[in-house]
Design a protein around this motif. Structure first.
Motif, PDB file in Angstrom:
ATOM      1  N   VAL A   1     -22.210 -21.318 -17.506  1.00 46.51           N
ATOM      2  CA  VAL A   1     -21.290 -21.324 -16.368  1.00 46.51           C
ATOM      3  C   VAL A   1     -19.942 -21.905 -16.784  1.00 46.51           C
ATOM      4  O   VAL A   1     -19.804 -22.535 -17.831  1.00 46.51           O
TER       5      VAL A   1
ATOM      6  N   GLY B   1     -18.478 -23.029 -11.434  1.00 47.95           N
ATOM      7  CA  GLY B   1     -19.909 -23.231 -11.305  1.00 47.95           C
ATOM      8  C   GLY B   1     -20.288 -24.696 -11.432  1.00 47.95           C
ATOM      9  O   GLY B   1     -21.194 -25.181 -10.742  1.00 47.95           O
TER      10      GLY B   1
ATOM     11  N   PHE C   1     -24.353 -18.632 -10.871  1.00 44.38           N
ATOM     12  CA  PHE C   1     -23.001 -18.844 -11.399  1.00 44.38           C
ATOM     13  C   PHE C   1     -22.839 -18.480 -12.876  1.00 44.38           C
ATOM     14  O   PHE C   1     -21.755 -18.679 -13.440  1.00 44.38           O
TER      15      PHE C   1
END
Length: 463
Positions: free
Chosen positions: A339, A343, A392
């Motif tokens: 991520v 995120g 994410f």
């Protein structure tokens, strides 16, 4: 001019020049042969008698030290500050003894079980006693790396994964603190390391594990960059089983030294950069992003926990903000290589809220005595992080897209991975605890618990 005089003046310099040229050609050809004979650089498909990347090796050596610091002294001080003074010696002794025990088991058996090719369920035994590790230092550091870490010596990769194997069972001690026999703890941790940690590590990280994202033949590809399932859900669920089997403490009290807890949490935070960024197993772009998102998620989670606690209880506490930081570290662990900063912010907020609830509302709802919130922080945080990794994940960072980039299936893969680890860990841990209870006994007597484990079990007290 005589003939010999002429020969000396003309022929001798010519012969010297010819001899010099021949010698130079010989030296150059020798250098060329040496260059041709030089071992290739490790990596890709070159995994035998090759030279490791010095930059990657230096970073991984550093990561080994950072992750070991997380257990001793980080976790020992973090837990030691939260128990009552009469049990602090047993608490820090547990972290130290687990470090020694798991190191021995990892070298003898569990490294091979977890990180060598075998079956989708367990690795082979070709590295028992760490045999056949080639490291010819006399020839410039030639080695045969593990395919899972293709640019560093296998000895360094073993040390790195050993530190993970150490801290995972050490985390469990937070659930059974202040009431478990020291002998029972050693038996449980040893058996758990063999029958729970090693198989799960192989499933998720092994070269042919059935949940391993890097295995093309995996049944379900679960993203776990640095241990959300293997380390934190694994430890948290085992901790819950310990708390249930042991029952509640006969008496409880406040943390005896919040400064020790603060120091321990700070060491954990710093060491976690080796934990997450080190899991890239190279000194490159992915390690850099893993370090960045680790810092962001940790700070956001700690701040979120502080605000929630402040709003609900009227005061922010040192133990609270430290616990929030650990919750953020836990939650970003599986996501750290997949991520980006956005995120990380989301995972940090979710971890701060969910783990606070796990340590308060959930624990009170089911009335189990998780002494230092192993389940509330590590299992709950690990589940949050593992699931949100599927949401994410950014393909540009880790090679796999998440829900936000259109790959809804990855979220379901994460759910399946969490469920499998949770169920297997719970069942296996209960079986091991039952066996240990039958032969050794799990809990200290009521008198020992009242007087404190330090004096009764170790003959020492903290003044």
């Amino acid at each position: 001019m005589g003939f010999w005089t002429y020969a000396r003046q003309r022929l001798v310099p010519l012969l010297a020049a010819l001899l010099g040229t021949a010698l130079l050609c010989f030296l150059l050809s020798d250098i060329a042969v040496a260059e041709d004979a030089a071992p290739p650089v490790c990596g890709g498909k070159i995994l035998e008698k090759c030279t490791p990347n010095s930059g990657d090796t230096a970073w991984m050596l550093t990561s080994v030290a950072l992750v070991l610091m997380m257990t001793i002294p980080g976790l020992g001080l973090f837990y030691g500050g939260m128990v009552r003074k009469k049990n602090v010696g047993d608490t820090v002794m547990t972290s130290f003894a687990v470090t020694c025990l798991v190191t021995i088991l990892f070298a003898l058996l569990t490294y091979s079980m977890a990180f060598r090719a075998g079956t989708p369920f367990i690795g082979g035994l070709d590295r028992m006693f760490l045999k056949d590790i080639l490291s010819d230092i006399g020839k410039g550091g030639i080695g045969n790396p593990n395919p899972l870490a293709a640019t560093i010596p296998e000895s360094v990769y073993i040390c790195f994964q050993m530190t993970f194997a150490i801290i995972t069972p050490a985390l469990i001690a937070g659930a059974f603190a202040e009431r478990m026999k020291f002998s029972a703890m050693l038996w449980f941790i040893g058996l758990w390391a063999i029958f729970v940690y090693a198989p799960i590590a192989h499933w998720v990280w092994g070269p042919d594990g059935f949940l391993a994202a890097g295995n093309d033949a995996a049944w379900v590809k679960v993203l776990d960059f640095a241990g959300g399932t293997v380390v934190h859900i694994n430890a948290g669920v085992a901790g819950l089983m310990c708390a249930i089997m042991l029952g509640k403490r006969s008496e409880t009290g406040p943390a005896h030294n919040v400064v020790l807890t603060f120091i321990g949490a700070a060491l954990l935070w710093v060491g976690w950069f080796g934990f997450n960024a080190g899991s890239a197993v190279s000194a490159g772009m992915q390690a850099g992003m893993a370090m960045l998102v680790t810092q962001i998620a940790t700070a956001v989670a700690a701040f979120t926990w502080m605000l929630v606690e402040w709003a609900l209880k009227g005061k922010p506490t040192v133990v609270g903000i430290c616990s929030g930081a650990v919750a953020g570290l836990v939650a970003i662990t599986p996501a750290s290589g997949f991520v980006g900063p956005v995120g990380a912010f989301a995972i940090g907020i979710a971890a701060g809220v969910a783990c606070y609830w796990g340590c308060t509302g959930l624990k009170h709802m089911f009335s189990y005595d998780d002494a230092l919130d192993c389940f509330g922080v590590h299992a709950v945080g690990g589940i949050v992080g593992a699931l949100l990794t599927g949401v994410f994940a950014v393909e540009q960072y880790g090679g796999t897209a998440g829900v936000l980039e259109g790959n809804v299936g990855q979220f379901f893969n994460q759910c399946i991975g969490v469920a499998i680890v949770f169920v297997y860990d719970a069942v296996a841990s209960l079986i091991i605890l039952t066996v240990v209870k039958m032969f050794v006994g799990l809990r200290v007597t009521r008198d020992i618990e009242r007087d404190g484990l330090d004096l009764a079990l170790h003959g020492e007290v903290v003044q």
